[in-house]
Design a protein around this motif. Structure first.
Motif, PDB file in Angstrom:
ATOM      1  N   UNK A   1       1.047  -1.254   0.072  1.00 37.66           N
ATOM      2  CA  UNK A   1       0.046  -0.025   0.075  1.00 37.66           C
ATOM      3  C   UNK A   1       0.743   1.241   0.158  1.00 37.66           C
ATOM      4  N   UNK A   2       1.719   1.181   0.653  1.00 41.41           N
ATOM      5  CA  UNK A   2       3.042   2.407   0.640  1.00 41.41           C
ATOM      6  C   UNK A   2       3.440   2.528  -0.955  1.00 41.41           C
ATOM      7  N   UNK A   3       3.915   1.522  -1.332  1.00 38.08           N
ATOM      8  CA  UNK A   3       4.374   1.580  -2.750  1.00 38.08           C
ATOM      9  C   UNK A   3       3.381   2.139  -3.809  1.00 38.08           C
ATOM     10  N   UNK A   4       2.246   1.634  -3.361  1.00 35.96           N
ATOM     11  CA  UNK A   4       1.147   2.011  -4.536  1.00 35.96           C
ATOM     12  C   UNK A   4       0.783   3.398  -4.219  1.00 35.96           C
ATOM     13  N   UNK A   5       0.686   4.003  -2.939  1.00 38.02           N
ATOM     14  CA  UNK A   5       0.340   5.496  -2.773  1.00 38.02           C
ATOM     15  C   UNK A   5       1.466   6.204  -3.482  1.00 38.02           C
ATOM     16  N   UNK A   6       2.769   5.720  -3.459  1.00 36.73           N
ATOM     17  CA  UNK A   6       4.028   6.313  -4.010  1.00 36.73           C
ATOM     18  C   UNK A   6       3.654   6.594  -5.507  1.00 36.73           C
ATOM     19  N   UNK A   7       3.399   5.244  -6.034  1.00 38.18           N
ATOM     20  CA  UNK A   7       2.965   5.280  -7.388  1.00 38.18           C
ATOM     21  C   UNK A   7       1.857   6.149  -8.051  1.00 38.18           C
ATOM     22  N   UNK A   8       0.829   6.092  -7.338  1.00 41.30           N
ATOM     23  CA  UNK A   8      -0.166   7.115  -7.720  1.00 41.30           C
ATOM     24  C   UNK A   8       0.073   8.484  -7.562  1.00 41.30           C
ATOM     25  N   UNK A   9       0.927   8.938  -6.478  1.00 42.02           N
ATOM     26  CA  UNK A   9       1.444  10.329  -6.555  1.00 42.02           C
ATOM     27  C   UNK A   9       2.329  10.534  -7.687  1.00 42.02           C
ATOM     28  N   UNK A  10       2.927   9.715  -7.952  1.00 40.36           N
ATOM     29  CA  UNK A  10       3.665   9.800  -9.266  1.00 40.36           C
ATOM     30  C   UNK A  10       2.939   9.911 -10.468  1.00 40.36           C
ATOM     31  N   UNK A  11       2.105   9.189 -10.625  1.00 37.04           N
ATOM     32  CA  UNK A  11       1.373   8.961 -11.759  1.00 37.04           C
ATOM     33  C   UNK A  11       0.403  10.640 -11.989  1.00 37.04           C
ATOM     34  N   UNK A  12      -0.005  11.087 -10.815  1.00 36.66           N
ATOM     35  CA  UNK A  12      -0.691  12.342 -10.669  1.00 36.66           C
ATOM     36  C   UNK A  12       0.015  13.522 -11.202  1.00 36.66           C
ATOM     37  N   UNK A  13       1.172  13.333 -10.572  1.00 37.44           N
ATOM     38  CA  UNK A  13       2.178  14.528 -10.784  1.00 37.44           C
ATOM     39  C   UNK A  13       2.701  14.371 -12.373  1.00 37.44           C
ATOM     40  N   UNK A  14       2.637  13.238 -13.092  1.00 41.34           N
ATOM     41  CA  UNK A  14       3.191  12.815 -14.528  1.00 41.34           C
ATOM     42  C   UNK A  14       1.909  13.508 -14.993  1.00 41.34           C
ATOM     43  N   UNK A  15       0.683  13.258 -14.513  1.00 40.15           N
ATOM     44  CA  UNK A  15      -0.294  13.667 -15.595  1.00 40.15           C
ATOM     45  C   UNK A  15      -0.685  15.109 -15.420  1.00 40.15           C
ATOM     46  N   UNK A  16      -0.222  15.720 -14.399  1.00 38.70           N
ATOM     47  CA  UNK A  16      -0.499  17.293 -14.245  1.00 38.70           C
ATOM     48  C   UNK A  16       0.580  17.911 -14.906  1.00 38.70           C
ATOM     49  N   UNK A  17       2.151  17.281 -14.811  1.00 40.38           N
ATOM     50  CA  UNK A  17       2.901  18.283 -15.572  1.00 40.38           C
ATOM     51  C   UNK A  17       2.924  17.918 -17.221  1.00 40.38           C
ATOM     52  N   UNK A  18       2.639  16.571 -17.547  1.00 41.81           N
ATOM     53  CA  UNK A  18       2.621  16.195 -18.938  1.00 41.81           C
ATOM     54  C   UNK A  18       3.808  16.465 -19.420  1.00 41.81           C
ATOM     55  N   UNK A  19       4.031  16.723 -20.541  1.00 39.22           N
ATOM     56  CA  UNK A  19       5.422  16.830 -21.228  1.00 39.22           C
ATOM     57  C   UNK A  19       6.437  17.621 -20.472  1.00 39.22           C
ATOM     58  N   UNK A  20       6.056  18.631 -19.689  1.00 43.66           N
ATOM     59  CA  UNK A  20       6.969  19.292 -18.950  1.00 43.66           C
ATOM     60  C   UNK A  20       7.955  18.856 -18.139  1.00 43.66           C
ATOM     61  N   UNK A  21       7.381  17.610 -17.431  1.00 44.42           N
ATOM     62  CA  UNK A  21       8.064  16.348 -16.713  1.00 44.42           C
ATOM     63  C   UNK A  21       9.450  16.154 -17.247  1.00 44.42           C
ATOM     64  N   UNK A  22       9.340  15.752 -18.459  1.00 49.58           N
ATOM     65  CA  UNK A  22      10.606  15.144 -19.112  1.00 49.58           C
ATOM     66  C   UNK A  22      11.682  16.291 -19.446  1.00 49.58           C
ATOM     67  N   UNK A  23      10.860  17.558 -19.367  1.00 53.01           N
ATOM     68  CA  UNK A  23      12.023  18.676 -19.756  1.00 53.01           C
ATOM     69  C   UNK A  23      12.706  19.088 -18.469  1.00 53.01           C
ATOM     70  N   UNK A  24      12.189  18.671 -17.326  1.00 59.15           N
ATOM     71  CA  UNK A  24      12.894  19.083 -16.120  1.00 59.15           C
ATOM     72  C   UNK A  24      13.652  17.744 -15.532  1.00 59.15           C
TER      73      UNK A  24
END
Length: 625
Positions: free
Chosen positions: A101-124
């Motif tokens: 559940x801890x690993x799943x929470x972190x993965x959800x947070x990362x997925x949400x951040x990735x969706x929020x930043x979009x292509x800007x993530x891989x630029x940074x």
């Protein structure tokens, strides 16, 4: 939270100021599971630690020939065994649940951040680092979170046993009370060095993972330019560095493990030696000596969790640091927007450069700096990754609209679009106005040969739309991937469509047909194409030439070829030597122009034809064939 209840309805807002803060936040949000694990851990360790007292009581009962005390010792031993079995079973269940559940929470947070930043993530952040965080790092973070409760239960058990031994047999209990803290703390001076070596290993492993990910992603290109072996050699060197760092780290941890085996052995020797002397003097019974000896031996089991928590923290700390770095990234604009949700219409305008794309027109943008062109394309879509003046659509600042409204109004396709794995039908199933069908979009993007290739490569797919596309479309050529991505963008039918080099990997003949198809399909809609291809430029309604971040010229393709030498240099790839060799064609205040054919197409100094001429010749041959 149970495993079957995943994913979390809301994973929460993490404290991403640092790695340790993120771990502490994660621990607090797993508090319910931690308390369950702690309770079952106490039952397990207490049951195990109580067995020596039962054994000592039974031995003394045999010595004293007391049947009642022997029966009592047997009964208590049965209860301890039951408690041990229950505690161990449910401790393992709770620990695994906390881990997952801890690993799943972190993965959800990362997925949400990735969706929020979009292509800007891989630029940074490097794409390889994102992969490393979302795979291996989340497991290490989950390991530490679940290990905390087991360590706490082990530490509390050791304290309780020490107190019980002092009460049960003060003479030997004091020896154990003094010796156990020494055992627990003896390795503390070595932990900083072990942690540093583990950090070095994790950093090198992370860089190797990034290199591997980036190499695999660009393998087709590397093979095309013959650079495959060069990058493979780089990865071999990186993997060897990881191996050397892992060996150095393992040496330190093996030393810590050896100390934790040696010191308990010395403590046992001390307890037995002192206990034998006390027994010979008649100050303690045989049962008491066996109890203390067995307790010390049993306590080596919970003591191992001190080493495990140190290892878990040393491995999870750099992982948590990387995760916190990704989670701390924020957009430069408010994705909720300061305006009500709406889909504006009108001209698309960028105040920073002066670029104006009239509504309903096909505008081409030429810029000699590809990076600047990419940043401008991103800015035209609103909510860019870098701070700056907002682009306007119909006079409405896109950055002030909610992100969803801005993306619906203006769609930006960057120069490296990603194709997700799945069927072609699923790939083209995107939010759209419904005005453009899949067949029309595929036709405009000249995807006929792509459909044929997909149908032939997919067993059991009668319809090309049901053919499967591999991850990132790696089974397709660069030009085929570009055309499928273009078709996907055309289906959405946004108010304004921005395309960044959509045909850079397509041959000239197909490129011309794509230009005609896009122009016809997008008639009456705003379309902006960043390109330097004469085939696309010749079919644009309006061309904007950018130089040094500003609009330098506006006009038609053939007009700008004659009047703007800097534009001609970008479009025709004219070198400085070629420009200097044409002094007679120098316009006022400009550079020499490249010779032009009678129909306005650029011609080489040796009379060779340009790409546009070659295309027209190919069309003539095709018509007469």
């Amino acid at each position: 939270m149970q495993i079957q209840d995943l994913p979390y309805p809301d994973p929460g807002v993490p404290d991403a100021r640092s790695g340790p803060r993120f771990l502490w936040w994660l621990f607090r949000n797993q508090l319910g599971g931690q308390l369950k694990s702690l309770a079952w851990g106490l039952l397990h360790f207490a049951s195990v630690s109580a067995l020596p007292f039962c054994v000592g009581l039974a031995i003394q009962a045999v010595v004293d020939r007391s049947g009642s005390r022997l029966a009592l010792a047997g009964g208590v031993m049965v209860l301890c065994c039951v408690g041990n079995a229950l505690g161990d079973t449910f401790l393992h269940r709770a620990a695994v649940t906390n881990w997952i559940t801890a690993a799943a929470r972190v993965q959800q947070l990362l997925a949400r951040k990735t969706a929020l930043l979009g292509s800007a993530l891989t630029r940074r952040v490097a794409a390889g680092e994102v992969v490393a965080v979302s795979t291996g790092d989340v497991e290490k973070i989950g390991w530490f979170v679940e290990a905390v409760s087991r360590f706490t239960a082990a530490a509390l058990t050791i304290v309780l046993v020490c107190v019980a031994l002092v009460v049960y047999q003060p003479a030997l209990g004091v020896v154990v009370l003094v010796g156990l803290p020494v055992l627990a703390l003896a390795v503390l001076p070595l932990l900083p060095r072990a942690t540093r070596r583990a950090d070095v290993q994790r950093d090198k492993a992370g860089r190797a993972t990034e290199l591997a990910s980036d190499t695999v992603a660009g393998l087709r290109v590397l093979r095309g330019i013959g650079g495959e072996e060069l990058f493979l050699d780089r990865y071999r060197d990186a993997s060897q560095e990881v191996r050397h760092a892992a060996v150095r780290s393992a040496r330190m941890w093996s030393l810590i493990s050896a100390i934790q085996v040696l010191l308990p052995g010395l403590l046992l020797i001390a307890v037995v030696w002192h206990g034998v002397h006390l027994a010979r003097e008649g100050r303690i019974d045989v049962g008491e000596l066996v109890t203390v000896y067995s307790s010390v031996m049993i306590l080596t089991y919970p003591l191992r969790h001190f080493e495990e928590i140190a290892m878990a923290y040393s491995f999870s700390r750099p992982s948590a640091k990387r995760a916190a770095r990704v989670l701390s990234l924020e957009r430069t604009t408010d994705t909720e927007g300061s305006r009500a949700a709406e889909i504006p219409t009108g001209d698309l305008y960028d105040p920073a450069t002066g670029l104006l794309a009239p509504a309903g027109r096909f505008t081409a943008v030429v810029c000699g700096d590809p990076d600047a062109a990419g940043r401008l394309a991103e800015r035209l879509g609103g909510h860019p990754s870098e701070e700056g003046t907002s682009a306007l659509l119909g006079g409405v600042p896109l950055d002030e609209l909610p992100l969803k409204s801005a993306r619906t109004a203006v769609l930006v396709q960057d120069k490296d679009p990603v194709l997700l794995s799945g069927t072609l039908r699923e790939l083209l199933d995107v939010p759209a106005s419904g005005a453009v069908g899949a067949e029309d979009a595929l036709s405009a993007a000249q995807c006929g040969d792509v459909l044929t290739a997909l149908a032939q490569g997919s067993v059991g797919a009668d319809d090309a739309m049901d053919a499967r596309i591999t991850e990132r479309g790696r089974s397709l050529s660069g030009g085929q991937r570009q055309r499928l991505a273009l078709a996907r963008s055309l289906i959405t039918d946004p108010e304004a469509l921005v395309l960044d080099e959509p045909t850079s990997a397509v041959d000239s003949h197909t490129e011309a047909r794509i230009a005609e198809g896009v122009r016809a399909l997008r008639a009456g809609r705003t379309t902006v194409v960043f390109t330097s291809s004469p085939l696309l430029l010749d079919r644009a309604d309006r061309i904007v030439f950018l130089h040094d971040g500003e609009v330098a010229a506006v006009g038609a393709h053939r007009e700008l070829l004659h009047t703007e030498p800097r534009y001609r240099a970008v479009v025709t790839r004219e070198t400085d030597e070629e420009t200097a060799a044409s002094p007679d064609d120098v316009p006022a205040g400009g550079k020499p122009a490249k010779p032009l054919a009678d129909d306005g197409r650029a011609e080489g100094r040796d009379g060779s034809l340009s790409d546009d001429d070659v295309l027209h010749r190919l069309e003539e041959i095709e018509e007469t064939a």
